[in-house]
Design an enzyme around this catalytic site. Structure first.
Site, PDB file in Angstrom:
ATOM      1  N   CYS A   2      -0.412   6.388  -3.608  1.00  0.00           N
ATOM      2  CA  CYS A   2       1.520   5.692  -4.253  1.00  0.00           C
ATOM      3  C   CYS A   2       0.805   5.711  -5.332  1.00  0.00           C
ATOM      4  O   CYS A   2       0.337   4.846  -6.339  1.00  0.00           O
ATOM      5  CB  CYS A   2       0.581   4.526  -3.441  1.00  0.00           C
ATOM      6  SG  CYS A   2       1.325   3.157  -3.419  1.00  0.00           S
ATOM      7  N   GLU A 120       7.535   7.821  -2.699  1.00  0.00           N
ATOM      8  CA  GLU A 120       6.912   8.618  -2.641  1.00  0.00           C
ATOM      9  C   GLU A 120       7.872  10.154  -2.297  1.00  0.00           C
ATOM     10  O   GLU A 120       9.145  10.207  -2.199  1.00  0.00           O
ATOM     11  CB  GLU A 120       6.231   9.693  -0.979  1.00  0.00           C
ATOM     12  CG  GLU A 120       4.418  10.280  -1.065  1.00  0.00           C
ATOM     13  CD  GLU A 120       4.582   9.528  -2.114  1.00  0.00           C
ATOM     14  OE1 GLU A 120       3.837  10.751  -3.131  1.00  0.00           O
ATOM     15  OE2 GLU A 120       3.411   8.853  -1.848  1.00  0.00           O
TER      16      GLU A 120
END
Length: 297
Positions: A2, A120
């Site tokens: 992340c 992402e």
């Protein structure tokens, strides 16, 4: 992993979203004066910038703090050295082994990082996606400041498990990650440790729960939703709404819909889509299932 998030809300909204019951009374975590850096709401927040986090120090009531993203160990000395890279993620597999993570964990320095969602990139196509919580009509605070047709309009804020440390006057944090749930493996092999319920948030912040037990209690979130966004988000200087505006239809996946996705795409049992294949939205999959008489569920 992340490594990029969106948090375009005011700190006060975070307090409302993270309200909790204390001795039968609803309370909102108040903002601490000893925060590190200033929080600037943005649709594109990268490491070394600041985010609002919730903490519960010394068994006291919960409070809000603004901390810099990238864990700087307490023994690292004073002054935030920008050129030096501090860990933005802590792998759950080794979080109880590495001193830089284990020591603050043992001191009860656990936090909850609150964001709208995270970005992402799909490895082969380099296509960025925005991942957020599923819509929840019962949520007290929803992202209703977003346009009405935005997929995350009725979604609550996302709470992620983190670890923080204090080095001089600086407070910094890292986000715990774990192997991605099967339905997200096509996008990335890792995902953050999302706290999906108030009970999970309470357990993570409860310093009376030993570090080992708290870490073992973290689990994969199976209800996240995602959609493709413009590659504009790859530019850290871009902070506007266009970074998290949907590029196409909303992609929805849960543990239950994974098998439906595979069948609708005519993949054999256990097979995964090629990395370069585009993923249809759940709405498109639903239509194909209804119109195809040969598909057996």
């Amino acid at each position: 992993m992340c490594g990029r998030t969106a948090a375009a809300m005011k700190v006060g909204v975070v307090g409302q979203a993270m309200a909790y019951q204390h001795k039968g009374v609803r309370q909102e975590p108040a903002l601490q004066p000893q925060s590190t850096g200033s929080f600037y709401p943005s649709h594109n927040i990268c490491p070394q910038q600041s985010l609002p986090v919730v903490v519960c120090e010394d068994g006291a009531e919960r409070s809000l703090a603004v901390m810099r993203w990238g864990l700087k160990p307490s023994w690292a000395g004073s002054g935030f050295d920008a050129p030096k890279v501090y860990p933005i993620n802590a792998r759950i597999e080794s979080v109880l082994e590495k001193p830089s993570f284990y020591k603050p964990l043992c001191r009860g320095q656990r936090c909850v990082v609150v964001v709208q969602g995270f970005y992402e990139w799909q490895a082969a196509s380099k296509q960025p996606h925005f991942i957020h919580a599923a819509p929840d009509p019962q949520a007290e605070v929803k992202q209703d400041w977003l346009p009405g047709d935005h997929p995350a309009h009725n979604s609550p804020l996302l709470a992620m498990a983190g670890i923080y440390d204090i080095c001089g006057d600086e407070r910094t944090f890292t986000i715990i990650t774990m192997p991605a749930a099967p339905y997200l493996e096509w996008l990335h092999e890792r995902m953050p440790a999302v706290l999906s319920t108030p009970e999970e948030v309470s357990r993570w912040l409860d310093t009376s729960v030993p570090a080992e037990e708290a870490v073992k209690g973290l689990k994969q979130c199976l209800t996240l939703r995602w959609f493709a966004v413009d590659k504009l988000v790859g530019n850290v200087k871009k902070k506007e709404y266009a970074c998290m505006a949907p590029l196409g239809s909303t992609n929805v996946a849960t543990a239950e819909t994974k098998s439906m996705l595979l069948k609708a795409l005519a993949f054999p049992p256990g097979a995964q889509p090629k990395a370069t294949a585009s993923r249809p939205s759940s709405l498109q999959v639903g239509k194909s299932l209804k119109t195809s008489k040969s598909t057996k569920l």
